[in-house]
Design a protein around this motif. Structure first.
Motif, PDB file in Angstrom:
ATOM      1  N   PHE A 204     -27.845  42.064  88.161  1.00  0.00           N
ATOM      2  CA  PHE A 204     -27.707  43.336  88.879  1.00  0.00           C
ATOM      3  C   PHE A 204     -27.786  44.522  87.931  1.00  0.00           C
ATOM      4  CE2 PHE A 204     -25.367  40.979  92.467  1.00  0.00           C
ATOM      5  CZ  PHE A 204     -26.540  40.873  93.216  1.00  0.00           C
ATOM      6  N   GLY A 205     -27.864  44.235  86.627  1.00  0.00           N
ATOM      7  CA  GLY A 205     -28.261  45.252  85.658  1.00  0.00           C
ATOM      8  C   GLY A 205     -27.218  46.275  85.264  1.00  0.00           C
ATOM      9  N   PHE A 206     -25.927  45.942  85.348  1.00  0.00           N
ATOM     10  CA  PHE A 206     -24.919  46.882  84.866  1.00  0.00           C
ATOM     11  C   PHE A 206     -23.731  46.112  84.313  1.00  0.00           C
ATOM     12  CE2 PHE A 206     -23.535  45.887  89.099  1.00  0.00           C
ATOM     13  CZ  PHE A 206     -22.170  46.123  89.183  1.00  0.00           C
ATOM     14  N   ALA A 207     -23.073  46.701  83.318  1.00  0.00           N
ATOM     15  CA  ALA A 207     -21.920  46.074  82.685  1.00  0.00           C
ATOM     16  C   ALA A 207     -20.645  46.874  82.931  1.00  0.00           C
ATOM     17  CB  ALA A 207     -22.162  45.918  81.178  1.00  0.00           C
ATOM     18  N   GLN A 208     -20.736  48.211  82.890  1.00  0.00           N
ATOM     19  CA  GLN A 208     -19.569  49.035  83.216  1.00  0.00           C
ATOM     20  C   GLN A 208     -19.341  48.971  84.709  1.00  0.00           C
ATOM     21  OE1 GLN A 208     -19.460  53.056  81.631  1.00  0.00           O
ATOM     22  NE2 GLN A 208     -18.290  53.784  83.402  1.00  0.00           N
ATOM     23  N   ALA A 209     -18.128  48.608  85.121  1.00  0.00           N
ATOM     24  CA  ALA A 209     -17.842  48.416  86.542  1.00  0.00           C
ATOM     25  C   ALA A 209     -16.655  49.263  86.990  1.00  0.00           C
ATOM     26  CB  ALA A 209     -17.607  46.937  86.835  1.00  0.00           C
ATOM     27  N   PHE A 210     -16.544  50.458  86.444  1.00  0.00           N
ATOM     28  CA  PHE A 210     -15.605  51.451  86.968  1.00  0.00           C
ATOM     29  C   PHE A 210     -16.322  52.794  87.010  1.00  0.00           C
ATOM     30  CE2 PHE A 210     -14.898  51.831  82.382  1.00  0.00           C
ATOM     31  CZ  PHE A 210     -14.875  53.204  82.185  1.00  0.00           C
ATOM     32  N   PHE A 211     -15.916  53.655  87.972  1.00  0.00           N
ATOM     33  CA  PHE A 211     -16.652  54.887  88.216  1.00  0.00           C
ATOM     34  C   PHE A 211     -15.680  55.986  88.649  1.00  0.00           C
ATOM     35  CE2 PHE A 211     -19.064  51.111  89.206  1.00  0.00           C
ATOM     36  CZ  PHE A 211     -20.195  51.262  88.415  1.00  0.00           C
ATOM     37  N   TRP A 212     -15.737  57.108  87.938  1.00  0.00           N
ATOM     38  CA  TRP A 212     -14.895  58.256  88.266  1.00  0.00           C
ATOM     39  C   TRP A 212     -15.363  58.904  89.571  1.00  0.00           C
ATOM     40  CZ3 TRP A 212     -10.464  59.627  85.968  1.00  0.00           C
ATOM     41  CH2 TRP A 212     -10.223  59.214  84.657  1.00  0.00           C
ATOM     42  N   SER A 213     -14.407  59.381  90.365  1.00  0.00           N
ATOM     43  CA  SER A 213     -14.753  60.181  91.540  1.00  0.00           C
ATOM     44  C   SER A 213     -15.274  61.535  91.071  1.00  0.00           C
ATOM     45  CB  SER A 213     -13.530  60.375  92.434  1.00  0.00           C
ATOM     46  OG  SER A 213     -12.556  61.176  91.774  1.00  0.00           O
ATOM     47  N   PRO A 214     -16.081  62.227  91.883  1.00  0.00           N
ATOM     48  CA  PRO A 214     -16.624  63.534  91.471  1.00  0.00           C
ATOM     49  C   PRO A 214     -15.540  64.542  91.109  1.00  0.00           C
ATOM     50  CG  PRO A 214     -17.767  62.729  93.416  1.00  0.00           C
ATOM     51  CD  PRO A 214     -16.613  61.799  93.185  1.00  0.00           C
ATOM     52  N   GLN A 215     -14.365  64.401  91.721  1.00  0.00           N
ATOM     53  CA  GLN A 215     -13.278  65.342  91.440  1.00  0.00           C
ATOM     54  C   GLN A 215     -12.473  64.928  90.211  1.00  0.00           C
ATOM     55  OE1 GLN A 215     -13.673  63.739  94.474  1.00  0.00           O
ATOM     56  NE2 GLN A 215     -14.859  65.433  95.364  1.00  0.00           N
ATOM     57  N   GLY A 216     -12.660  63.706  89.726  1.00  0.00           N
ATOM     58  CA  GLY A 216     -11.958  63.223  88.547  1.00  0.00           C
ATOM     59  C   GLY A 216     -10.536  62.769  88.810  1.00  0.00           C
ATOM     60  N   ASN A 217     -10.162  62.633  90.086  1.00  0.00           N
ATOM     61  CA  ASN A 217      -8.781  62.253  90.406  1.00  0.00           C
ATOM     62  C   ASN A 217      -8.629  60.784  90.792  1.00  0.00           C
ATOM     63  OD1 ASN A 217     -10.217  62.630  92.805  1.00  0.00           O
ATOM     64  ND2 ASN A 217      -8.378  63.179  93.961  1.00  0.00           N
ATOM     65  N   LEU A 266      -5.049  58.757  90.277  1.00  0.00           N
ATOM     66  CA  LEU A 266      -4.297  59.154  89.085  1.00  0.00           C
ATOM     67  C   LEU A 266      -3.041  59.945  89.434  1.00  0.00           C
ATOM     68  CD1 LEU A 266      -7.182  58.486  87.933  1.00  0.00           C
ATOM     69  CD2 LEU A 266      -6.690  60.150  86.150  1.00  0.00           C
ATOM     70  N   GLY A 267      -3.089  60.703  90.518  1.00  0.00           N
ATOM     71  CA  GLY A 267      -1.939  61.510  90.889  1.00  0.00           C
ATOM     72  C   GLY A 267      -0.765  60.681  91.361  1.00  0.00           C
ATOM     73  N   SER A 268      -1.030  59.758  92.260  1.00  0.00           N
ATOM     74  CA  SER A 268       0.044  58.945  92.844  1.00  0.00           C
ATOM     75  C   SER A 268       0.287  57.645  92.095  1.00  0.00           C
ATOM     76  CB  SER A 268      -0.296  58.624  94.304  1.00  0.00           C
ATOM     77  OG  SER A 268      -1.442  57.774  94.371  1.00  0.00           O
ATOM     78  N   GLY A 269      -0.703  57.243  91.266  1.00  0.00           N
ATOM     79  CA  GLY A 269      -0.588  55.960  90.586  1.00  0.00           C
ATOM     80  C   GLY A 269      -0.819  54.776  91.504  1.00  0.00           C
ATOM     81  N   LYS A 270      -1.350  55.023  92.694  1.00  0.00           N
ATOM     82  CA  LYS A 270      -1.543  53.980  93.700  1.00  0.00           C
ATOM     83  C   LYS A 270      -2.901  53.307  93.546  1.00  0.00           C
ATOM     84  CE  LYS A 270      -1.856  53.368  98.739  1.00  0.00           C
ATOM     85  NZ  LYS A 270      -1.867  54.073 100.054  1.00  0.00           N
TER      86      LYS A 270
END
Length: 732
Positions: A204-217, A266-270
């Protein structure tokens, strides 16, 4: 006096003729020129990092005086550096200048993330030590003290950096450099958080499997449970007692990892799990943040990969719904073409549903707004949407399946414009603001030229012409490839090219070496610079051989029907076409049809092994490098996409395995493999040898200890190609 002048004129004329003859005398080259000396090394423009203002990009420049590497800001309109972003000697850690392997900017470009001590793992995965540099304070800090990290990435709001270590996901607050751990259950060969398993990375051609939301939260991430996946064991040679290397590798029909998608706030830690259905044996080949807050796009596929669904999930609740579903009688390829528009109301998606890969515009509920591109040609790469001007950019095969050209077009499907008139292949690097692009252009006889253009196609500057290489090539006796087409006995038109000796004599008979890859969607017959293989093939023409390359059915650039007709029966039509190609060549008056050979690497090695057995009466010799010998030995995602599960399609796996036909081999056969190949396992070569020994058929083989699928490093390449050259000279 007149006699003296005449003698001088005669001498001068002789000198001119001698110089002219010398200038016309072309040099020959050898394998050292190709593999050791770098005589034909092409230059390019690497490491271009477009900046927020599309008029600039950053580039690395060696500072020989200070023995460091600076980062400069380059004005694309002139191609010249206009300022120094970073003095390399400012990157000091423990009194030493940091030697870095790569870098990236924060979104606001106030900070730079550097990677040092880069350590590759597989094809795309790696780890290293990361450092954060603040441009204002000129302060360099180590991102983490806990060991090497993977995939360190700034948040879009410039406040954090997330990374993976030891299969767990972390982030660092840049305000105080405090490290926080998001997951705790990561374990080698068991649970992976924020990275992919081997088969997702490869297929599937990718190794990084986490992605920030556009707002960074928020961070969306994958969790792989590999606990039920069988292990593959490789021995690593060198120590007194060879070491075992075990990793999870799902072969065709075996258990895959189960995959789940989570989001972390990140805000709630949930941490919240996204709903992806009750079926565990499925794939999630992509996730994308939309431009709507708290809305994540998830692409879900069934194991057979003939059904694709786009889900939209609420990241606060995990609830999801299917907004688009696509099915195919064969399989669906996964791309990165899915693009959500900034207006939050629409997305662009590519599909082969009309027989060719094209772009479609949908609303957020999955309702089709319009098909944007149409025609009996394919969109090969989609570069994005300039929403300000309502324009999309893409490359396609419209001019020819053997070429790639850049086009702009209205999002409304109108006003298509060709931006690259030069015949050949154009690969594009488009600036983030869609104002400029780099064009990496080549033809089969012309090394890559890198030029800078405005988005309407106007050339600003040539950044790399490769004039030195062109001048070098002009001094050598280089042959010129020639494209051709022919029709098979089944009335199928195939594309190919030949490379003939420079002293070609149509009244002579020449042996032919065919080269191919042949795999689904691949292409070898393209009008682009072919690099090492072209140079080696050119060298072989000096030894009296004609080289021929043919793309069989199943290859790309010609639509879904041509590509997907091999579905469920890999190797069947492909080898028929290569045999037909050999017969076509054998009927040419200048070809010795009793001296036709074939070679290939990986899928191409599979094909050359199949050709020398099923086509034993056509091919005199074959070389198979790192071949798949039985598709039962290869990974689940790739193999089942084209062959279904072996439990349901045993004939598709076995009827065209070279092992099945090993007893038919009559010509000369060279089998080459690396023992450290984590992709196409050395097991394949072992089983082919077993089959040939069982049939009491002679063969030649070579193995390269600990070398991976590329079989390279040090003297490996020249050793390998010298061996293949000598084999061809002895046997063809």
């Amino acid at each position: 006096m007149r006699h003296t002048i005449n003698r001088w004129m005669i001498a001068a004329s002789c000198l001119v003729l001698a110089v002219s003859a010398q200038a016309q005398q072309k040099r020959d080259f050898d394998l050292d020129d190709i593999f050791r000396k770098g005589t034909f090394q092409a230059r390019s423009v690497y490491g271009v990092n477009w900046m927020r203002n599309g008029q600039f990009y950053s580039s690395q420049v060696a500072d020989d005086k200070n023995k460091a590497v600076d980062i400069v800001q380059v004005d694309v309109t002139t191609g010249q550096p206009v300022s120094t972003i970073l003095e390399g000697e400012d990157l000091k850690m423990d009194g030493k200048v940091l030697k870095y392997d790569g870098y990236s900017f924060s979104n606001d470009e106030t900070k730079i993330l550097f990677e040092a001590e880069h350590e590759p793992i597989y094809r795309r995965s790696s780890k290293g030590h990361f450092y954060v540099y603040d441009r204002a304070s000129k302060k360099l800090q180590k991102l983490s003290q806990g060991g090497k990290q993977s995939y360190a990435t700034f948040s879009p709001d410039n406040k954090f950096v997330a990374f993976v270590r030891d299969n767990n996901l972390f982030y660092v607050d840049l305000a105080n450099m405090q490290e926080r751990q998001i997951t705790n259950d990561g374990k080698w060969n068991f649970i992976i958080n924020g990275g992919t398993d081997w088969v997702y990375e490869e297929e599937f051609g990718f190794a990084q499997a986490f992605f920030w939301s556009p707002q960074g939260n928020q961070i969306a991430f994958y969790k792989f449970d590999e606990s039920q996946v069988p292990e593959y064991n490789m021995q690593m040679w060198g120590p007194l007692y060879p070491q075992d290397y075990k990793f999870k590798y799902p072969k065709a029909g075996e258990k895959n990892a189960t995959v789940a998608i989570y989001t972390f706030d990140l805000g709630s830690g949930k941490t919240t799990k996204m709903e992806t259905g009750t079926e565990a044996d499925q794939y999630i080949p992509r996730i994308n943040w939309t431009n709507t807050p708290n809305l994540l796009s998830i692409r879900r596929m069934n194991r057979l990969q003939n059904t694709l669904e786009i889900l939209h999930a609420n990241t606060q609740t995990g609830q999801s719904k299917v907004v688009l579903k696509e099915t195919d009688k064969a399989y669906i390829d996964i791309t990165d073409d899915l693009t959500y528009l900034a207006n939050g109301k629409q997305f662009v998606h590519s599909s082969e549903k009309d027989g060719f890969n094209h772009l479609y515009l949908y609303d957020m509920n999955g309702k089709l707004v319009r098909q944007i591109t149409k025609g009996k040609w394919e969109v090969s790469s989609f570069y994005g949407v300039d929403e300000k001007n309502g324009t999309i950019y893409f490359t396609s095969t419209e001019a020819s399946p053997m070429e790639r050209h850049l086009y702009s077009m209205g999002l409304n499907g109108k006003n298509k414009k060709s931006l690259t008139p030069a015949k050949g292949t154009h690969t594009i690097n488009l600036s983030r603001d869609f104002k400029y692009y780099l064009d990496y252009y080549s033809t089969i006889t012309t090394p890559t030229v890198v030029s800078l253009h405005t988005s309407d196609g106007k050339q600003i500057k040539v950044l790399e012409s490769n004039e030195n290489l062109k001048s070098t090539l002009a001094t050598y006796n280089m042959p010129k490839p020639e494209f051709f087409q022919f029709k098979t006995s089944e009335n199928v038109t195939l594309n190919g090219y030949t490379i003939k000796p420079t002293d070609f004599d149509p009244n002579k008979k020449y042996p032919v070496l065919m080269f191919q890859y042949s795999g689904p969607g691949s292409q070898e017959v393209v009008d682009s610079w072919r690099g090492r293989n072209y140079l080696w093939h050119s060298y072989l023409t000096k030894q009296g051989y004609i080289i021929a390359v043919i793309d069989n059915r199943g290859t790309g650039g010609r639509g879904a029907e041509f590509k997907k007709m091999t579905y469920g029966n890999l190797g069947h039509y492909e080898v028929i076409d290569q045999i037909e190609g050999a017969k076509h060549l054998g009927n040419l008056p200048y070809v010795d049809k009793g001296r036709i050979g074939i070679w290939g690497w990986s899928f191409g090695g599979y094909m050359s092994s199949l050709a020398i057995t099923k086509g034993a009466d056509v091919f005199k010799a074959a070389i198979a490098v790192a071949p798949v010998i039985n598709w039962r030995f290869y990974d689940s995602i790739y193999t089942e996409r084209f062959l279904k599960l072996p439990q349901d399609n045993a004939k598709g796996y076995d009827d065209n395995s070279p092992i099945t036909h090993a007893n038919k081999l009559r010509g000369k056969y060279l089998l080459i493999h690396g023992t450290g190949d984590d992709n196409v396992h050395f097991q394949n070569a072992v089983e082919m040898v077993n089959a040939l020994v069982k049939a009491n058929i002679p063969f030649e083989s070579a193995y390269y200890p600990n070398r991976n699928h590329g079989i390279s490093g040090g003297n490996t390449s020249i050793h390998l190609f010298t061996k293949m050259t000598e084999f061809i000279q002895r046997n063809l």
